[in-house]
Structures are given as structure tokens and as C-alpha cells.
Design a protein around this motif. Structure first.
Motif, short mmCIF file in Angstrom:
data_model
loop_
_atom_site.label_atom_id
_atom_site.label_comp_id
_atom_site.label_asym_id
_atom_site.label_seq_id
_atom_site.Cartn_x
_atom_site.Cartn_y
_atom_site.Cartn_z
N GLU A 155 17.64 -28.59 26.83
CA GLU A 155 18.73 -28.05 26.58
C GLU A 155 19.76 -28.10 27.76
O GLU A 155 20.55 -27.11 27.76
N MET A 156 19.49 -28.98 28.55
CA MET A 156 20.47 -29.01 29.94
C MET A 156 21.88 -29.04 29.47
O MET A 156 22.78 -28.59 30.49
N SER A 157 22.48 -29.66 28.80
CA SER A 157 23.68 -29.58 28.10
C SER A 157 24.17 -28.88 26.94
O SER A 157 25.38 -28.93 26.37
N ASN B 210 28.57 -21.24 33.62
CA ASN B 210 27.90 -22.82 34.04
C ASN B 210 27.67 -23.13 32.55
O ASN B 210 27.17 -22.64 31.57
N MET C 287 28.41 -31.69 36.47
CA MET C 287 28.33 -30.37 36.00
C MET C 287 29.53 -29.74 35.27
O MET C 287 30.55 -30.13 35.86
N TRP D 151 20.82 -18.87 27.02
CA TRP D 151 20.72 -20.32 27.34
C TRP D 151 20.02 -20.29 28.92
O TRP D 151 20.35 -19.63 29.63
N THR D 152 19.15 -21.30 28.97
CA THR D 152 18.51 -21.38 30.31
C THR D 152 18.46 -22.88 30.43
O THR D 152 18.18 -23.62 29.63
N GLU D 153 18.89 -23.46 31.58
CA GLU D 153 18.96 -24.70 31.98
C GLU D 153 17.41 -25.55 31.85
O GLU D 153 16.87 -25.36 32.93
N THR D 154 17.08 -25.99 30.86
CA THR D 154 15.73 -26.56 30.78
C THR D 154 15.97 -28.35 30.54
O THR D 154 17.25 -28.51 30.23
N ARG E 292 25.34 -25.56 26.33
CA ARG E 292 26.69 -25.01 26.50
C ARG E 292 27.66 -26.00 26.62
O ARG E 292 28.81 -25.93 25.85
N TRP E 293 27.68 -27.16 27.04
CA TRP E 293 28.63 -28.19 27.07
C TRP E 293 28.76 -28.90 25.73
O TRP E 293 29.81 -28.91 25.34
N GLY F 77 26.09 -26.51 32.31
CA GLY F 77 25.20 -27.48 32.29
C GLY F 77 25.72 -28.67 32.58
O GLY F 77 26.90 -28.94 32.95
#
Length: 120
Positions: free
Chosen positions: A46-48, A89, A99, A40-43, A50-51, A91
Motif C-alpha cells: 500500500e505504498m501509494s 505524506n 514521493m 495508513w502505514t507505508e508498506t 494515500r496518493w 507515499g
């Protein structure tokens, strides 16, 4: 007459708000996939991620009792590491601009004793 109309609108608004929040939370839940988690990279798209995977992770993997090595195999290397904990993290937590973080605690033998999901 005006008061009863306002009460109807208020109650309707609250029902829609509660149902909408419930549906939104259910729709945002993603099935946990180890490879997607680790890569995962926070883009913006897909900013959430992992959440959104956290409920599935907790339902399908008993983290307590796992070793540091097993956690690293499942989740990859942490974003922050201390002698007795890993922090990942998650996201954006879908609660405004908050966060999320997964904090996993280990005993002196490197076994998970507990973990918590934080929304900051």
C-alpha cells in the motif's frame, strides 16, 4: 519503405504509451476512506494508497474553508505541523521514485485557505 514502417511502429508505440498511462492512472484511483487514510502505514502493498486516494478526496471533500479540527478529524494528525500548515505524506507518487505530499495552509483563524499536492 523502411521509414514508413518505422513511423508506423513509432506512432503505435506512442499510442500504446499514452493509453497505457491513462488506464494506469484511472485504475490506481482509490475511493477516499477516512479510516484507511488515517491508519495508513507505508508498506510494500500500500505504498501509494494515500496518493491514489487524492483525486477522490479532492472531488468529494471541499477542503478550503474547513478548520484545523475538521481536517484532523478527516485526515488524522499531520506528519508535519507548523503554525499555518499541515503536511501529509502521500507515499510514492507512481512517477518513478518520487514521493507525494499534501500541504494544507491555514489563515490566522485556523481556516484552510488553500492546499497543494506536491510530487518531489
Amino acid at each position: 519503405m523502411k521509414i514508413s514502417k518505422n513511423i508506423k511502429y513509432g506512432v503505435s508505440f506512442l499510442v500504446i504509451l499514452v493509453v497505457g498511462t491513462y488506464i494506469s492512472n484511472r485504475l490506481s484511483e482509490q475511493t477516499f476512506e477516512s479510516d484507511r487514510w488515517k491508519n495508513w502505514t507505508e508498506t510494500e502493498s500500500e505504498m501509494s494508497l494515500r496518493w491514489d486516494m487524492m483525486n477522490s478526496l479532492r472531488k468529494n471533500h471541499e477542503l478550503k474553508g474547513m478548520t484545523k479540527t475538521e481536517i484532523a478529524e478527516l485526515l488524522g494528525m499531520p506528519d508535519s505541523e507548523r503554525k499555518s500548515s499541515f503536511t501529509y505524506n502521500l507515499g510514492f507518487s507512481r512517477r518513478g521514485i518520487n514521493m507525494g505530499y499534501l500541504d494544507i495552509n491555514f489563515n490566522e483563524s485556523g481556516i484552510v485557505t488553500d492546499y497543494k499536492v506536491m510530487d518531489t
